[in-house]
Design a protein around this motif. Sequence first.
Motif, PDB file in Angstrom:
ATOM      1  N   VAL A 101      74.015  61.550  38.029  1.00  0.00           N
ATOM      2  CA  VAL A 101      72.416  61.046  38.037  1.00  0.00           C
ATOM      3  C   VAL A 101      72.887  59.452  38.451  1.00  0.00           C
ATOM      4  O   VAL A 101      73.934  58.802  37.597  1.00  0.00           O
ATOM      5  CB  VAL A 101      71.693  61.210  36.758  1.00  0.00           C
ATOM      6  CG1 VAL A 101      70.065  60.785  36.626  1.00  0.00           C
ATOM      7  CG2 VAL A 101      71.498  63.018  36.446  1.00  0.00           C
ATOM      8  N   ILE A 102      71.717  58.962  39.406  1.00  0.00           N
ATOM      9  CA  ILE A 102      72.027  57.473  39.095  1.00  0.00           C
ATOM     10  C   ILE A 102      70.345  56.906  38.747  1.00  0.00           C
ATOM     11  O   ILE A 102      69.907  57.528  39.198  1.00  0.00           O
ATOM     12  CB  ILE A 102      72.487  57.144  41.252  1.00  0.00           C
ATOM     13  CG1 ILE A 102      71.545  58.193  41.891  1.00  0.00           C
ATOM     14  CG2 ILE A 102      73.848  57.590  41.061  1.00  0.00           C
ATOM     15  CD1 ILE A 102      72.282  56.501  42.937  1.00  0.00           C
ATOM     16  N   ASP A 103      70.376  55.846  38.528  1.00  0.00           N
ATOM     17  CA  ASP A 103      68.931  55.106  38.554  1.00  0.00           C
ATOM     18  C   ASP A 103      68.961  54.051  39.170  1.00  0.00           C
ATOM     19  O   ASP A 103      69.574  52.991  40.289  1.00  0.00           O
ATOM     20  CB  ASP A 103      68.745  53.902  36.920  1.00  0.00           C
ATOM     21  CG  ASP A 103      68.066  54.607  36.443  1.00  0.00           C
ATOM     22  OD1 ASP A 103      66.677  55.045  36.818  1.00  0.00           O
ATOM     23  OD2 ASP A 103      66.956  54.280  35.268  1.00  0.00           O
ATOM     24  N   LEU A 104      67.225  54.236  40.134  1.00  0.00           N
ATOM     25  CA  LEU A 104      67.200  54.037  41.558  1.00  0.00           C
ATOM     26  C   LEU A 104      65.766  52.913  41.096  1.00  0.00           C
ATOM     27  O   LEU A 104      64.727  53.690  40.522  1.00  0.00           O
ATOM     28  CB  LEU A 104      67.095  54.534  42.938  1.00  0.00           C
ATOM     29  CG  LEU A 104      68.294  54.912  43.679  1.00  0.00           C
ATOM     30  CD1 LEU A 104      68.407  55.546  44.447  1.00  0.00           C
ATOM     31  CD2 LEU A 104      69.615  53.986  43.714  1.00  0.00           C
ATOM     32  N   ASP A 105      65.512  52.794  41.866  1.00  0.00           N
ATOM     33  CA  ASP A 105      63.574  52.190  41.924  1.00  0.00           C
ATOM     34  C   ASP A 105      63.191  53.391  42.796  1.00  0.00           C
ATOM     35  O   ASP A 105      63.202  53.189  44.063  1.00  0.00           O
ATOM     36  CB  ASP A 105      63.950  50.272  41.949  1.00  0.00           C
ATOM     37  CG  ASP A 105      62.001  50.285  41.972  1.00  0.00           C
ATOM     38  OD1 ASP A 105      61.314  50.453  41.790  1.00  0.00           O
ATOM     39  OD2 ASP A 105      62.009  49.138  42.316  1.00  0.00           O
ATOM     40  N   PRO A 106      61.993  53.980  42.370  1.00  0.00           N
ATOM     41  CA  PRO A 106      60.998  54.074  41.238  1.00  0.00           C
ATOM     42  C   PRO A 106      61.955  55.332  40.763  1.00  0.00           C
ATOM     43  O   PRO A 106      61.389  55.092  39.557  1.00  0.00           O
ATOM     44  CB  PRO A 106      59.777  54.304  41.885  1.00  0.00           C
ATOM     45  CG  PRO A 106      60.377  55.028  42.665  1.00  0.00           C
ATOM     46  CD  PRO A 106      61.457  54.610  43.585  1.00  0.00           C
ATOM     47  N   GLY A 107      62.935  55.699  40.546  1.00  0.00           N
ATOM     48  CA  GLY A 107      63.035  56.428  39.408  1.00  0.00           C
ATOM     49  C   GLY A 107      65.136  56.933  39.550  1.00  0.00           C
ATOM     50  O   GLY A 107      65.728  56.638  40.351  1.00  0.00           O
TER      51      GLY A 107
END
Length: 72
Positions: free
Chosen positions: A49-55
Amino acid sequence: MMSKGTIIELSYKKGYGFLKELGTNRILRFDLADQNEGFMTNQQIEFNVIDLDPGKIAINLRASTREKSEML
């Protein structure tokens, strides 16, 4: 450490799918163009799992270890 989950929806026409993460029941999107394996709905998988904008999104999907051993 890789997370585990189940593919709940695929859209090869749109180029993405959704999965449900085991334990959290969080729904994550993933891009099919980034994947090397053919996937099916209800398939057990492992992923990061990676954190991107917006989620958050799922990457590096692969069939779960248990499912691979059942194929042999």
